[in-house]
Design a protein around this motif. Structure first.
Motif, short mmCIF file in Angstrom:
data_model
loop_
_atom_site.label_atom_id
_atom_site.label_comp_id
_atom_site.label_asym_id
_atom_site.label_seq_id
_atom_site.Cartn_x
_atom_site.Cartn_y
_atom_site.Cartn_z
N GLY A 113 -5.85 -9.27 1.28
CA GLY A 113 -5.80 -7.96 1.91
C GLY A 113 -6.43 -8.03 3.29
N PRO A 114 -6.56 -6.92 3.93
CA PRO A 114 -7.21 -6.91 5.25
C PRO A 114 -8.67 -7.31 5.10
CG PRO A 114 -6.74 -4.68 4.48
CD PRO A 114 -6.09 -5.60 3.52
N HIS A 115 -9.19 -7.91 6.14
CA HIS A 115 -10.59 -8.34 6.14
C HIS A 115 -11.49 -7.12 6.04
CE1 HIS A 115 -14.25 -10.34 6.93
NE2 HIS A 115 -14.33 -10.04 8.21
N ASP A 116 -12.42 -7.15 5.09
CA ASP A 116 -13.28 -5.97 4.88
C ASP A 116 -14.56 -6.04 5.69
OD1 ASP A 116 -14.76 -7.87 3.63
OD2 ASP A 116 -14.49 -7.07 1.60
N GLY A 117 -14.65 -7.02 6.58
CA GLY A 117 -15.83 -7.11 7.43
C GLY A 117 -16.94 -7.96 6.83
N GLY A 118 -16.77 -8.37 5.59
CA GLY A 118 -17.81 -9.17 4.93
C GLY A 118 -17.84 -10.61 5.41
N THR A 153 0.86 -1.19 0.00
CA THR A 153 0.00 0.00 0.00
C THR A 153 0.89 1.24 0.00
OG1 THR A 153 -1.74 1.19 1.19
CG2 THR A 153 -0.11 0.04 2.53
N GLU A 191 -6.73 -12.68 -4.41
CA GLU A 191 -6.59 -11.32 -3.90
C GLU A 191 -6.48 -11.43 -2.38
OE1 GLU A 191 -9.54 -8.49 -5.60
OE2 GLU A 191 -9.86 -8.00 -3.48
N THR A 212 -14.06 -16.98 -0.02
CA THR A 212 -13.34 -15.97 0.76
C THR A 212 -12.93 -16.61 2.07
OG1 THR A 212 -14.66 -14.22 -0.25
CG2 THR A 212 -13.42 -13.67 1.74
N GLN A 244 -7.97 -11.48 4.66
CA GLN A 244 -8.86 -12.33 3.88
C GLN A 244 -8.24 -12.66 2.54
OE1 GLN A 244 -12.50 -10.11 3.53
NE2 GLN A 244 -11.87 -9.15 1.60
N ARG A 268 -9.38 -13.86 -1.09
CA ARG A 268 -10.51 -14.08 -2.00
C ARG A 268 -10.01 -14.87 -3.17
NH1 ARG A 268 -14.91 -9.89 -1.31
NH2 ARG A 268 -15.84 -11.19 -2.91
#
Lengths: 208, 208
Positions: free
Chosen positions: A156-161, A32, A154, A134, A145, A147
């Motif tokens: 990245g940080p867990h987006d809460g989904g 990032t 992919e 996921t 997470q 995906r």
DNA sequence: CCGCATCCTCATGGATACTG
DNA sequence: CAGTATCCATGAGGATGCGG
């Protein structure tokens, strides 16, 4: 870096990114864009003067750029498009490092964010078709997470989904996945591993 | 090299091959196993003590091995299987270097043998089907040959066999092929270039 | 010659203190 | 917070020596 004076693509690449710390700085920015303080934190061991030097070098070489972000117009460093293409060489070196990683951390510092580069690099993307899922990865820091979709991976940080499953494991095993014939991609595709369990998932992959 | 102390594949790779000259030594050995003197010649600018140091380092790291070759049991250096897998990272860096190579040699030393790595790295291997052909490359040293087949490319010294065509060009253009959308692989596959001519072939590819 | 090892000088890296 | 300045340790580069 002192140049090599060789008309060779490898030598010229190394004149730009071969200096100590340079590729690790690019690694951080591939994860990032970041501010100076973020880079210091993500590069344990670097001296402040060296980071400043390297950021200047890489900026004037066209690998990264300073830009003003946010409200207070804070300086942020981000890769240029050409700099971002170092993802290929870096992923290739990460794959090459597998024999060095299976030894385990041995006291080295570890930052979960580094998996955002390593996991896609080690997953075998040739397996088709690939199921969509996921997966949460608990490896000692904030939940990540993964995906997996037919088109690629992919991380990245867990987006809460919603998560289809969560895996808790040791980074050593996640990173060592590509050592054997079977990869996590294979394992997911062929249903060989059970998720939502404890760390046994990765050990199972390894045993197969 | 001083270590990084980071449990990261990239950092651990660089602890092995990140030292100055190391990847260039591997480059030479990817072209062909070599003796100490050959390496000195193929690495213009390296100091003798550094070459000796680096050979020791790389040997103890498992990247290369000393072996006795020939009749007089002369020492020869060759990559281990793991060391040979650095072809991937190196080819990736060579592809990344294209913007640096299009500037031309600018007085840097050039050795035709380096093309044995660069040309396969830059040719686009995704084009299918690919015609079978053997092209001679005159670039200022001994004649090289490029064998293109449906299964891949192969570059090496001319073995004396028949050539479908011969191309005389400047290394700058050969190495810069991948800069545009069109590669030599494409050009051969689609019949866009005429071989057996002079250097115009490469310039034609570039213009397209 | 080839294959290094030694010596010396200078550039670079690293740790820490300091400043706008 | 985002870097500079300083000082010391290490490593690179070049010349030369030396045994096989």
């Amino acid at each position: 870096m002192r140049g090599y004076g060789q008309y060779c693509g490898l030598a010229r690449s190394l004149e730009v990114v071969g200096d100590r710390w340079n590729l690790l700085i690019v690694r951080q920015l591939l994860i990032t864009p970041a501010r100076y303080r973020d880079l210091l934190d993500g590069l344990p061991g670097i001296a402040t003067n060296l980071l400043a030097d390297r950021l200047r070098d890489l900026e004037s070489a066209g690998v990264l750029e300073r830009r003003l972000a946010g409200a207070g117009s804070v300086v942020e460093y981000a890769l240029t498009p050409w700099g971002a293409e170092l993802r290929g060489p870096i992923e290739s070196l990460i794959r090459w490092s597998t024999p060095l990683m299976v030894r385990g951390p041995e006291g080295d510092a570890f930052r979960p964010e580094w998996l955002a580069l390593a996991v896609p690099a080690l997953l075998d993307t040739r397996v088709e078709p690939r199921p969509s899922a996921t997966i949460g990865l608990e490896i000692g820091g904030p939940l990540l997470q993964l995906r997996a979709a037919p088109t690629g991976f992919e991380v990245g940080p867990h987006d809460g989904g919603d998560l289809d499953a969560t895996v808790r494991t040791d980074p050593a095993y996640v990173l060592a996945l590509s050592a054997g014939a079977l990869t996590l991609g294979d394992a997911l595709a062929f249903g060989l591993v059970e998720v939502d369990g404890d760390e046994s998932i990765v050990r199972t992959v390894f045993a197969a």
